[in-house]
Enzyme design. Structure first.
Site, PDB file in Angstrom:
ATOM      1  N   GLU A 151      -5.468   8.321   1.769  1.00 49.93           N
ATOM      2  CA  GLU A 151      -5.090   7.140   0.974  1.00 49.93           C
ATOM      3  C   GLU A 151      -5.616   7.188  -0.455  1.00 49.93           C
ATOM      4  OE1 GLU A 151      -5.941   3.360   2.854  1.00 49.93           O
ATOM      5  OE2 GLU A 151      -5.094   2.255   1.169  1.00 49.93           O
ATOM      6  N   LYS A 167      -0.769   0.576   4.819  1.00 50.53           N
ATOM      7  CA  LYS A 167      -0.897  -0.469   5.832  1.00 50.53           C
ATOM      8  C   LYS A 167       0.250  -0.263   6.779  1.00 50.53           C
ATOM      9  CE  LYS A 167      -3.833  -2.286   5.612  1.00 50.53           C
ATOM     10  NZ  LYS A 167      -5.071  -2.412   6.391  1.00 50.53           N
TER      11      LYS A 167
HETATM   12  C1  LIG Z   1      -9.617   0.949   7.853  1.00 49.05           C
HETATM   13  C2  LIG Z   1      -8.792   1.926   8.145  1.00 49.05           C
HETATM   14  O1  LIG Z   1      -7.471   1.879   7.886  1.00 49.05           O
HETATM   15  C3  LIG Z   1      -6.888   0.991   6.976  1.00 49.05           C
HETATM   16  C4  LIG Z   1      -5.913   0.178   7.718  1.00 49.05           C
HETATM   17  C5  LIG Z   1      -4.651   0.661   7.984  1.00 49.05           C
HETATM   18  C6  LIG Z   1      -3.708  -0.109   8.873  1.00 49.05           C
HETATM   19  O2  LIG Z   1      -4.057  -1.231   9.265  1.00 49.05           O
HETATM   20  O3  LIG Z   1      -2.621   0.397   9.184  1.00 49.05           O
HETATM   21  C7  LIG Z   1      -4.254   1.875   7.415  1.00 49.05           C
HETATM   22  C8  LIG Z   1      -5.021   2.531   6.515  1.00 49.05           C
HETATM   23  C9  LIG Z   1      -6.272   1.924   5.974  1.00 49.05           C
HETATM   24  O4  LIG Z   1      -6.059   1.292   4.758  1.00 49.05           O
HETATM   25  C10 LIG Z   1      -9.220   3.216   8.754  1.00 49.05           C
HETATM   26  O5  LIG Z   1      -8.410   4.127   8.838  1.00 49.05           O
HETATM   27  O6  LIG Z   1     -10.383   3.329   9.152  1.00 49.05           O
END
Ligand SMILES: C=C(O[C@@H]1C=C(C(=O)O)C=C[C@H]1O)C(=O)O
Length: 349
Positions: A151, A167
């Site tokens: 990311e 997300k």
């Molecule tokens: C917090 C995390 O992930 C976050 C939450 C995500 C989601 O809810 O889909 C995806 C990537 C990140 O921004 C992690 O991977 O530990």
């Protein structure tokens, strides 16, 4: 004390020859090449290096990384505490206090005293390739990080700033629900707002919304938010407006941060912070969101790793727990040496 030389590695870029270290973000507007590690809690380490070159990530040396086995890890929030936290966040949403909050847990396992975090990066480069992978190794400054982040937090190309909030997570594209798109759009709004606080009026755009990206073992929805910094705006203002990253906090950000503080029992540290480099001479930069990231806690003799998920009204506690397991599983297997051994012996994974 283990005294490995200072080093920063970001993909095929390697920096050595440490010049100076500061916590002042204004240094990033001065001169030189800086490795940057910002903890989620706000502490910042900027390390200027003299020599920067391109060099492939070295192949893992068998036996060089003695990692914990998957069973050695303990979690700051266990299954019961995590699912209770998800229910608590849903109650906050019902009460109108927040729309979305990211609930995370920090895993810890014993670390060999002579472990070199850059040897873990070598394993991760084969077992879990990632666009923002890297190492920051500054043992004397308490920073030893190996990241396999997918990311983008902030990319800078002159005045142009981009962020790539993720997300929406699934094993395959078919797992992605309408809820994931809704979550992504919420966070895009938040990031637009964050960048809008420092970018020139009218310059903030969303060139990509909810693009499906495939990463090892999972898929994500990724958006891009872009804006232009005015000439008199630098890193202190940009970080103050955008940090911590919206995708790992929630919306509205301040309410989400209060809820996270109440529910999580371990500091996130470099996890969910910003990790990457700033080239002050060229006004370029690339900072990742510090997810899929390992770091050392030498005082405790442990290796740590964080995993979390965005919680909304539509969240099912068990499913969110499973999402945190999915995000951790492959990386913990790589850190145990399993993927590395398979690679070395030429077996397919
Ligand atoms: C917090 C995390 O992930 C976050 C939450 C995500 C989601 O809810 O889909 C995806 C990537 C990140 O921004 C992690 O991977 O530990």
């Amino acid at each position: 004390m283990l005294d490995l030389p200072p080093l920063a590695r970001f993909g095929g870029l390697v920096a050595t020859g440490l010049l100076d270290v500061t916590s002042d973000p204004a240094a990033l507007d001065s001169a030189g090449f800086w490795a940057v590690a910002a903890d989620f809690e706000g502490s910042l380490v900027c390390a200027r290096f003299a020599d920067v070159r391109t060099e492939p990530v070295p192949a893992p040396v068998p036996g060089q990384w003695q990692g914990p086995t998957p069973g050695d890890w303990t979690s700051s929030l266990d299954h019961a505490a995590y699912t209770a936290g998800v229910r608590r966040i849903r109650a906050h949403i019902a009460a109108g206090e927040v729309y979305q909050a990211n609930l995370c847990r920090v895993l810890s396992a014993p670390l060999a005293p002579d472990a070199d975090i850059d040897a873990l990066t070598a394993l991760l480069a084969r077992g879990n390739p990632a666009p923002y992978a890297g190492t920051i190794r500054l043992p004397r400054h308490g920073v030893e990080i190996a990241t396999a982040s997918p990311e983008l937090f902030l990319r800078r190309t002159g005045p142009v700033i981009e962020s790539g909030p993720i997300k929406g997570t699934g094993r395959t594209e078919a797992d992605l629900l309408d809820k994931d798109h809704a979550e992504n759009v919420m966070i895009v709004d938040l990031v637009r707002n964050d960048l809008g606080r420092v970018c020139a009026t009218g310059t903030v755009t969303v060139p990509d919304l909810c693009v499906v990206e495939k990463h090892p073992g999972l898929v994500h929805l990724v958006s891009t938010v872009r804006g232009e910094l005015p000439a008199d705006t630098g890193w202190p203002e940009l970080l103050a407006a955008a940090f911590p990253p919206g995708s790992v906090t929630g919306a509205p950000k301040t309410s989400a941060l209060t809820i996270i503080e109440a529910l999580e029992t371990a500091p996130r540290g470099p996890y969910c912070g910003g990790i990457g480099w700033v080239d002050a001479d060229r006004a370029t930069a690339q900072l990742a969101v510090g997810i899929r990231t390992f770091w050392t806690d030498r005082a405790e003799g442990v290796l740590r790793f964080g995993t979390g998920a965005g919680i909304t009204w539509g969240s099912d506690p068990e499913r969110e727990w499973q999402e945190t397991e999915l995000k951790a599983a492959r990386l913990l297997a790589v850190a145990s040496g399993q993927y590395g051994d398979a690679y070395e012996s030429g077996r397919t994974l």
